[in-house]
Design a protein around this motif. Structure first.
Motif, PDB file in Angstrom:
ATOM      1  N   TRP A  99       0.836  -1.209   0.000  1.00  0.00           N
ATOM      2  CA  TRP A  99       0.000   0.000   0.000  1.00  0.00           C
ATOM      3  C   TRP A  99       0.868   1.256   0.000  1.00  0.00           C
ATOM      4  CZ3 TRP A  99      -0.407   3.814   3.827  1.00  0.00           C
ATOM      5  CH2 TRP A  99      -1.438   4.746   3.627  1.00  0.00           C
ATOM      6  N   ILE A 100       1.915   1.279   0.797  1.00  0.00           N
ATOM      7  CA  ILE A 100       2.799   2.446   0.851  1.00  0.00           C
ATOM      8  C   ILE A 100       3.396   2.731  -0.526  1.00  0.00           C
ATOM      9  CG2 ILE A 100       5.017   3.274   1.749  1.00  0.00           C
ATOM     10  CD1 ILE A 100       4.321   1.870   4.397  1.00  0.00           C
ATOM     11  N   GLU A 101       3.800   1.676  -1.221  1.00  0.00           N
ATOM     12  CA  GLU A 101       4.459   1.850  -2.515  1.00  0.00           C
ATOM     13  C   GLU A 101       3.491   2.251  -3.619  1.00  0.00           C
ATOM     14  OE1 GLU A 101       7.207  -0.721  -5.697  1.00  0.00           O
ATOM     15  OE2 GLU A 101       6.695  -1.555  -3.717  1.00  0.00           O
ATOM     16  N   HIS A 102       2.236   1.783  -3.559  1.00  0.00           N
ATOM     17  CA  HIS A 102       1.314   1.964  -4.690  1.00  0.00           C
ATOM     18  C   HIS A 102       0.175   2.946  -4.438  1.00  0.00           C
ATOM     19  CE1 HIS A 102       3.279  -1.950  -5.524  1.00  0.00           C
ATOM     20  NE2 HIS A 102       3.171  -1.584  -6.777  1.00  0.00           N
ATOM     21  N   LYS A 103       0.072   3.515  -3.261  1.00  0.00           N
ATOM     22  CA  LYS A 103      -1.005   4.481  -2.997  1.00  0.00           C
ATOM     23  C   LYS A 103      -0.780   5.752  -3.822  1.00  0.00           C
ATOM     24  CE  LYS A 103       1.467   6.240   1.049  1.00  0.00           C
ATOM     25  NZ  LYS A 103       2.341   7.077   0.246  1.00  0.00           N
ATOM     26  N   LYS A 104      -1.882   6.418  -4.170  1.00  0.00           N
ATOM     27  CA  LYS A 104      -1.771   7.691  -4.871  1.00  0.00           C
ATOM     28  C   LYS A 104      -1.379   8.813  -3.926  1.00  0.00           C
ATOM     29  CE  LYS A 104      -4.618   7.226  -8.997  1.00  0.00           C
ATOM     30  NZ  LYS A 104      -5.737   7.816  -9.794  1.00  0.00           N
ATOM     31  N   GLY A 105      -1.706   8.632  -2.683  1.00  0.00           N
ATOM     32  CA  GLY A 105      -1.377   9.622  -1.670  1.00  0.00           C
ATOM     33  C   GLY A 105      -1.997   9.211  -0.361  1.00  0.00           C
ATOM     34  N   ALA A 106      -1.545   9.820   0.719  1.00  0.00           N
ATOM     35  CA  ALA A 106      -2.120   9.542   2.038  1.00  0.00           C
ATOM     36  C   ALA A 106      -1.689  10.642   2.987  1.00  0.00           C
ATOM     37  CB  ALA A 106      -1.681   8.183   2.565  1.00  0.00           C
ATOM     38  N   ASP A 107      -2.588  10.996   3.881  1.00  0.00           N
ATOM     39  CA  ASP A 107      -2.282  11.996   4.899  1.00  0.00           C
ATOM     40  C   ASP A 107      -1.904  11.345   6.220  1.00  0.00           C
ATOM     41  OD1 ASP A 107      -3.043  14.559   3.432  1.00  0.00           O
ATOM     42  OD2 ASP A 107      -4.865  13.364   3.192  1.00  0.00           O
ATOM     43  N   PHE A 108      -2.176  10.062   6.352  1.00  0.00           N
ATOM     44  CA  PHE A 108      -1.771   9.307   7.541  1.00  0.00           C
ATOM     45  C   PHE A 108      -1.867   7.827   7.226  1.00  0.00           C
ATOM     46  CE2 PHE A 108      -6.253  10.486   7.904  1.00  0.00           C
ATOM     47  CZ  PHE A 108      -6.885   9.300   8.198  1.00  0.00           C
ATOM     48  N   ILE A 109      -1.215   7.018   8.033  1.00  0.00           N
ATOM     49  CA  ILE A 109      -1.279   5.568   7.886  1.00  0.00           C
ATOM     50  C   ILE A 109      -2.005   5.012   9.104  1.00  0.00           C
ATOM     51  CG2 ILE A 109       1.024   5.290   8.920  1.00  0.00           C
ATOM     52  CD1 ILE A 109       1.405   2.839   7.099  1.00  0.00           C
ATOM     53  N   VAL A 110      -2.964   4.113   8.875  1.00  0.00           N
ATOM     54  CA  VAL A 110      -3.814   3.635   9.961  1.00  0.00           C
ATOM     55  C   VAL A 110      -3.818   2.114  10.021  1.00  0.00           C
ATOM     56  CG1 VAL A 110      -5.834   3.851   8.456  1.00  0.00           C
ATOM     57  CG2 VAL A 110      -6.167   3.664  10.913  1.00  0.00           C
ATOM     58  N   VAL A 111      -3.733   1.591  11.240  1.00  0.00           N
ATOM     59  CA  VAL A 111      -3.738   0.147  11.472  1.00  0.00           C
ATOM     60  C   VAL A 111      -4.560  -0.134  12.731  1.00  0.00           C
ATOM     61  CG1 VAL A 111      -1.485  -0.225  10.391  1.00  0.00           C
ATOM     62  CG2 VAL A 111      -1.622   0.232  12.865  1.00  0.00           C
ATOM     63  N   ASP A 112      -4.699  -1.408  13.051  1.00  0.00           N
ATOM     64  CA  ASP A 112      -5.257  -1.774  14.350  1.00  0.00           C
ATOM     65  C   ASP A 112      -4.641  -3.085  14.783  1.00  0.00           C
ATOM     66  OD1 ASP A 112      -6.705  -3.699  12.864  1.00  0.00           O
ATOM     67  OD2 ASP A 112      -8.377  -3.599  14.232  1.00  0.00           O
ATOM     68  N   GLY A 113      -4.863  -3.429  16.061  1.00  0.00           N
ATOM     69  CA  GLY A 113      -4.288  -4.670  16.550  1.00  0.00           C
ATOM     70  C   GLY A 113      -4.499  -4.840  18.038  1.00  0.00           C
ATOM     71  N   ALA A 114      -3.933  -5.910  18.551  1.00  0.00           N
ATOM     72  CA  ALA A 114      -4.066  -6.245  19.959  1.00  0.00           C
ATOM     73  C   ALA A 114      -2.695  -6.538  20.542  1.00  0.00           C
ATOM     74  CB  ALA A 114      -4.968  -7.473  20.135  1.00  0.00           C
ATOM     75  N   SER A 115      -2.561  -6.319  21.844  1.00  0.00           N
ATOM     76  CA  SER A 115      -1.305  -6.678  22.497  1.00  0.00           C
ATOM     77  C   SER A 115      -1.158  -8.195  22.602  1.00  0.00           C
ATOM     78  CB  SER A 115      -1.238  -6.046  23.889  1.00  0.00           C
ATOM     79  OG  SER A 115      -2.305  -6.500  24.704  1.00  0.00           O
ATOM     80  N   MET A 116      -2.304  -8.904  22.597  1.00  0.00           N
ATOM     81  CA  MET A 116      -2.253 -10.365  22.749  1.00  0.00           C
ATOM     82  C   MET A 116      -1.735 -11.054  21.495  1.00  0.00           C
ATOM     83  SD  MET A 116      -5.056  -8.798  24.147  1.00  0.00           S
ATOM     84  CE  MET A 116      -6.500  -9.272  23.182  1.00  0.00           C
TER      85      MET A 116
END
Length: 462
Positions: free
Chosen positions: A276-293
């Motif tokens: 996604w970083i390499e092929h996106k047209k642009g982005a104002d922020f990068i967003v993810v989610d996850g768990a500590s487990m």
């Protein structure tokens, strides 16, 4: 040959046949009535195959401009299936005060999680539920954010005019409808001109390639680029981010470029992010989610130390994305059936928030788990149906006030490894990570903390 009684056999009376047919008819009718009743009940509970009705066209709500703030709040919540707009008036007012006393970020999805289908049929829009949520967000001094998920059934191979809520969260738009989804995003942006931040999709739902056992980063990025372009045409000041992918980990080893005492990150998620970083047209922020487990052993090496995973992933994201602002759309810290007390739950959350602040996270949105009915509500911000502020609300408000984005975060010395602490110029926050009283010197002061206690302490002229 079937034996018979011969040509003079007694003729059977027709009444058993007629009775059987009658019974069958009654059963069929009863079955149809039960089925109809079940379908009616399903619609009332917002599940199953909901049929769209023509809604009168209503003007867009007149929303107040978000509060003018010196710093980006960094912290906020995502409204879920049940929130303050579903509460009795008195409780809603309390929730409005809890969320608005220190203005924070408030996020809402466009379909599901408390709102109906925004476009049941092509060109037929229904923003009634979304209007209600955005109106509440505005009235509670929220800085509004919208997550562009999920998509109407007709974009996913379903029937126009119907909504199958059982599949809402598992199916992505078909590639031939990516443009339609981008048009819906445009319509939403025009409906709510005060909203300037958009997350594209949710957890890569429907973008898992079963043939390769990997994420379909190419498909997601194609859709993202169309949405990004469409939103920027509406308003160049709109901020857009992705890929909103879940980052999972395991305690056992595996091929991965990111690992630590807290586990090994699934490399497939990292590869999707890099695509996604390499092929996106642009982005104002990068967003993810996850768990500590971890998927296989829960929190490792323990419930508090496991929170370091969030800091490690954030650092990796900033390095790979050329320091794009990092957003955590969701985070989770508690294993299933943990039987944690509310004190421990909030203490572990405080530890996670410290990791976010130290690693330079720009935004962290708490998935608010409010329930429909009265009763115990673990991790909630207020008591459902009865009101009353709960501990997590105070924790979020404190971090929003003292650790907004841009504030320099300092780690402070503690004489006890059981007490974790961070500070900014005017305030220190500390947490006891043990289930017993601890006396320690923190930031040059002696303090005694009760089991899992969180304490705030002024510094300098605070």
């Amino acid at each position: 040959m079937i034996p018979t009684d011969g040509r003079h056999a007694r003729r059977r009376s027709p009444w058993p046949i007629a009775l059987g047919a009658g019974i069958l008819a009654v059963v069929l009718v009863a079955g149809i009535m039960v089925y109809a009743a079940l379908r009616t009940k399903a619609r009332g509970e917002f599940r199953g195959s909901e049929v769209a009705t023509n809604m009168p066209t209503e003007p867009a709500p007149q929303l107040e401009q978000p509060p003018a703030l010196t710093n980006w709040p960094r912290w906020g919540i995502t409204h879920t299936q049940y929130s303050a707009d579903n509460e009795p008036q008195q409780v809603a007012e309390e929730a409005r005060g809890v969320l608005g006393r220190v203005p924070m970020l408030q996020n809402q999805h466009i379909m599901g999680w408390g709102v109906g289908n925004p476009e049941p049929s092509p060109g037929q829009f229904n923003f009634r539920d979304l209007d209600r949520r955005l109106t509440f967000m505005s009235s509670s001094r929220g800085v509004p954010i919208i997550t562009l998920c999920c998509a109407p059934d007709w974009m996913k191979g379903g029937q126009a005019g119907r909504t199958d809520w059982n599949k809402n969260h598992t199916v992505a738009p078909k590639r031939e409808h990516f443009d339609d989804f981008a048009k819906l995003a445009t319509r939403v942006a025009k409906q709510y001109p005060t909203v300037k931040h958009y997350l594209v999709w949710n957890e890569f739902k429907g973008f898992w390639d079963t043939t390769t056992n990997r994420w379909d980063a190419q498909g997601y990025t194609e859709m993202y680029n169309k949405v990004y372009t469409a939103l920027k045409k509406v308003d160049k000041d709109i901020k857009v981010g992705g890929p909103y992918i879940p980052i999972e980990s395991n305690a056992r080893g595996g091929q991965s470029e990111l690992r630590g005492p807290w586990g090994t990150v699934d490399q497939r998620a990292l590869e999707a992010i890099k695509y996604w970083i390499e092929h996106k047209k642009g982005a104002d922020f990068i967003v993810v989610d996850g768990a500590s487990m971890t998927n296989d052993k829960g929190n490792v090496p323990d419930d508090f130390a496991a929170q370091a995973k969030f800091g490690a992933i954030t650092t990796w994201l900033r390095e790979k994305s050329d320091d794009l602002p990092v957003w955590w759309a969701e985070w989770y810290v508690e294993p299933e059936n943990s039987q944690w007390s509310e004190e421990k739950r909030t203490a572990v959350q405080a530890s996670a928030l410290m990791e976010f602040a130290k690693s330079g996270v720009t935004t962290a949105l708490y998935w608010n788990p409010q329930l429909k009915g009265q009763g115990e509500c673990a991790g909630c911000l207020w008591g459902p149906k009865v009101g009353g502020e709960l501990p997590m609300a105070g924790l979020l408000s404190g971090f929003t006030k003292w650790f907004p984005s841009g504030v320099r975060v300092q780690e402070v010395e503690s004489s006890s490894p059981k007490v974790k602490a961070i500070a900014q110029e005017r305030q220190t926050v500390m947490v006891n990570t043990s289930g017993e009283d601890v006396t320690a010197t923190v930031d040059g002061r002696q303090v005694t903390l009760a089991p899992y206690e969180i304490k705030w302490s002024g510094r300098g002229g605070a």
